[in-house]
Design a protein around this motif. Structure first.
Motif, mmCIF file in Angstrom:
data_model
loop_
_atom_site.group_PDB
_atom_site.id
_atom_site.type_symbol
_atom_site.label_atom_id
_atom_site.label_comp_id
_atom_site.label_asym_id
_atom_site.label_seq_id
_atom_site.Cartn_x
_atom_site.Cartn_y
_atom_site.Cartn_z
ATOM 1 N N TYR A 231 -4.972 11.213 7.834
ATOM 2 C CA TYR A 231 -5.503 9.674 8.152
ATOM 3 C C TYR A 231 -5.031 9.325 9.325
ATOM 4 O O TYR A 231 -3.906 9.516 10.072
ATOM 5 C CB TYR A 231 -5.021 8.591 7.171
ATOM 6 N N HIS A 235 -8.286 5.310 13.915
ATOM 7 C CA HIS A 235 -9.950 5.629 13.869
ATOM 8 C C HIS A 235 -10.145 4.853 12.284
ATOM 9 O O HIS A 235 -11.553 5.062 12.023
ATOM 10 C CB HIS A 235 -10.260 6.746 13.779
ATOM 11 N N ASP A 236 -9.219 4.675 11.463
ATOM 12 C CA ASP A 236 -9.494 4.203 10.200
ATOM 13 C C ASP A 236 -10.300 5.209 9.447
ATOM 14 O O ASP A 236 -11.122 4.740 8.568
ATOM 15 C CB ASP A 236 -10.052 2.877 9.896
ATOM 16 N N LEU A 237 -10.000 6.358 9.641
ATOM 17 C CA LEU A 237 -10.836 7.564 9.026
ATOM 18 C C LEU A 237 -9.730 8.790 8.684
ATOM 19 O O LEU A 237 -8.800 8.886 9.591
ATOM 20 C CB LEU A 237 -11.872 8.181 9.805
ATOM 21 N N ASP A 291 -18.428 6.868 3.518
ATOM 22 C CA ASP A 291 -18.611 6.753 5.073
ATOM 23 C C ASP A 291 -18.530 7.928 5.625
ATOM 24 O O ASP A 291 -17.675 8.078 6.809
ATOM 25 C CB ASP A 291 -17.670 5.579 5.625
ATOM 26 N N SER A 306 -13.849 7.523 5.369
ATOM 27 C CA SER A 306 -13.052 6.463 5.283
ATOM 28 C C SER A 306 -12.075 6.502 4.017
ATOM 29 O O SER A 306 -10.854 6.164 4.276
ATOM 30 C CB SER A 306 -13.646 5.137 5.122
ATOM 31 N N CYS A 307 -12.140 7.128 3.011
ATOM 32 C CA CYS A 307 -11.487 7.276 2.029
ATOM 33 C C CYS A 307 -12.088 8.200 0.805
ATOM 34 O O CYS A 307 -13.316 8.712 0.833
ATOM 35 C CB CYS A 307 -11.007 6.124 1.107
#
Length: 412
Positions: A231, A235-237, A291, A306-307
Motif C-alpha cells: 500500500y 497514492h492511496d493504492l 478501482d 484501492s483495496c
C-alpha cells in the motif's frame, strides 16, 4: 528466427516444469509463439485441482514446500518453491521494505532509528522468510510464534522493544487490546501481512501506537504467487510488485456461476514472470479488487487498486456478497479500538465487537450504518437473502473466535 517475447519465454519455462500446461494450450488450439497473454486460458481452482494439487510430490532438489491455510476447505495443499522462486520472493520483500523504510526516513525531520525488528505472525512463507529478510536489511531480529498466548507476545515486546514490528492485523488487534499502553513498547514502524487492513483501521492503530499512518506498511501476497502488492499512502493504492502483470476481470468471465460485481470491482488475475514452480500465467486469485488502474510513478507505468473488498468462490454461499473490508471500515468510523468477528449462520449476519470505547448506543448506530453504507448487505436484507444483522459487544476478557492462523475471516 526472432527472439522470444517475454510471454513466450515464460510459457516455455512453465511448460517445461508443468507439462500439463502444454496439453491445456493444445486442447484450446493455442500456439504459444503467436497467442497474446489475454488469449491464454485462465488458471482457475478447477484446473489447479486437476493438474497441480495432486498426490504426486515434486522431486527436484532443494525445494521449499509451503502449505495453504485451508481456511475455506479445511484441506491444506502443498505449494512448491524452487531456490530461484525463494530468492525472487525474498529479494522482492527486502527491496519493498528497504524502499519504504528509506522513504519514511527522508520525510521525517528527526528520522526514527530502526535497528531491531520482531516478526510476530502466523505460519507459511512470510513467517519462514522474515528473519532472512531482516538480516539483509541489517536489522537485529527476533521472532515469536503466533500460537503462543497473547501474554507472551506482550512480554516479548516489553523485553525486546523492537522499533519495527512485522505482524498480522488480527495479532496487532490483540496486542493493542491487551496492552496498558501500546506506545510503551517504542515501536516506530509496523509492517502488516495476511489480512485486510482498511485505512480507517490503519489510522486508528497508528494513533494507538503513537506513530503516523504512513509508518504502517500493509502488504498483500499469497503462497501461490509470493509478494504481490504493497500500500502506498501517497497514492492511496496498493501498487503491484515488479515482475507481475495484473488483470481485473468481471466475475462472470471467471465462472458463469458468479453474479456480476459492483461497477468498480473486478476479480484479480495475475501473471508472475518471477515464479516458476507454480503455473502463474493468468492465475485467478478470486480476490475482488476495487478501482483497478494504471498510473505513472517516477516515470514508470504501474498497476494498482484501492483495496481488496472480498473474496469470491463457489463454496461461499452468500459469503461472496459480504465484504469484511466494508464492515470493518464502518465499525472503525465509530470506535478506534475495535476488534471484531463476523459470522454468517442460518442466513443471519452477526458482528461481534470487542472495544473499551464502545457504548450500547453505538451498537444501534453501527448496525444502521452497516445496513445502509454497505450496499450488498442492505440489498440482501431487502431481498430476504439475509434474515437479519445483529451487532453485539464482546466482553473485555472474552477470547474472540480464531480461524486457522487468520482471525479476520467470515465465520460460517
Amino acid at each position: 528466427m526472432s527472439p522470444l517475447t517475454r510471454i513466450e519465454q515464460h510459457i516455455e519455462r512453465i511448460s517445461q516444469l508443468h507439462p500439463w500446461y502444454t496439453d491445456l494450450l493444445a486442447k484450446q488450439g493455442l500456439d504459444p509463439q503467436t497467442c497474446q497473454l489475454a488469449e491464454l486460458p485462465l488458471i482457475t481452482s478447477d484446473i489447479l485441482e486437476k493438474h497441480y494439487f495432486t498426490n504426486k510430490a515434486r522431486t527436484e532438489a532443494d525445494l521449499s514446500v509451503y502449505r495453504t491455510s485451508g481456511t475455506s476447505t479445511g484441506i491444506r495443499k502443498a505449494i512448491y518453491y524452487s531456490p530461484e522462486d525463494d530468492e525472487c520472493y525474498i529479494e522482492a520483500k527486502t527491496a519493498c521494505f528497504r524502499e519504504w523504510l528509506a522513504a519514511t526516513r527522508t520525510t521525517e525531520q528527526q528520522p526514527a532509528a530502526i535497528h531491531k525488528a520482531l516478526a510476530d505472525m502466523g505460519t507459511g512463507h512470510a513467517a519462514n522468510t522474515a528473519m532472512l529478510i531482516f538480516d539483509r536489511l541489517g536489522l537485529q531480529a527476533d521472532s515469536i510464534s503466533f500460537a503462543l498466548p497473547i501474554e507472551e507476545h506482550i512480554a516479548k515486546l516489553a523485553s525486546t522493544r523492537p522499533e519495527l514490528l512485522y505482524t498480522m492485523p488480527s495479532i496487532l488487534d490483540a496486542i493493542a487490546a491487551h496492552s496498558r499502553n501500546p506506545r510503551d513498547y517504542g515501536i516506530k514502524r509496523i509492517i502488516l501481512v495476511g489480512e485486510i487492513a482498511p485505512p480507517h483501521w490503519q489510522s486508528n492503530m497508528a494513533d494507538r501506537f503513537g506513530i503516523e499512518p504512513h509508518h504502517i506498511l500493509d502488504t498483500y501476497g499469497s503462497i501461490e504467487i509470493g509478494a504481490i502488492a504493497s500500500y502506498s499512502h501517497s497514492h492511496d493504492l496498493y501498487i503491484i510488485a515488479d515482475g507481475i502483470h495484473a488483470e481485473a476481470l468481471p466475475a462472470e468471465q471467471i465462472d458463469e456461476r458468479f453474479e456480476p460485481l459492483q461497477q468498480n470491482e473486478a476479480v484479480l488475475v495475475l501473471t508472475s514472470y518471477v515464479r516458476t514452480l507454480f503455473p502463474a500465467i493468468r492465475y485467478v486469485t478470486y480476490d475482488v479488487v476495487r478501482d483497478f488502474q494504471s498510473i505513472a510513478i517516477d516515470g514508470r507505468e504501474r498497476q494498482g487498486f484501492s483495496c481488496i473488498s472480498k473474496r469470491i468462490g463457489t463454496d461461499l454461499k452468500h459469503g461472496e456478497k459480504i465484504s469484511l473490508y466494508d464492515i470493518e471500515s464502518v465499525v472503525h468510523e465509530f470506535v478506534s479500538d475495535a476488534a471484531l468477528r463476523v459470522s454468517l449462520r442460518h442466513n443471519k449476519l452477526a458482528i461481534h465487537i470487542q472495544s473499551k470505547s464502545l457504548s450500547d448506543e453505538m451498537l444501534v448506530h453501527i448496525q444502521h450504518a452497516i445496513e445502509h453504507k454497505v450496499g450488498e448487505i442492505g440489498q440482501m436484507i431487502q431481498n430476504r437473502m439475509l434474515d437479519s444483522i445483529t451487532v453485539t459487544r464482546a466482553a473485555d476478557d472474552e477470547q474472540l473466535e480464531r480461524g486457522a492462523v487468520k482471525a479476520k475471516k467470515l465465520y460460517f
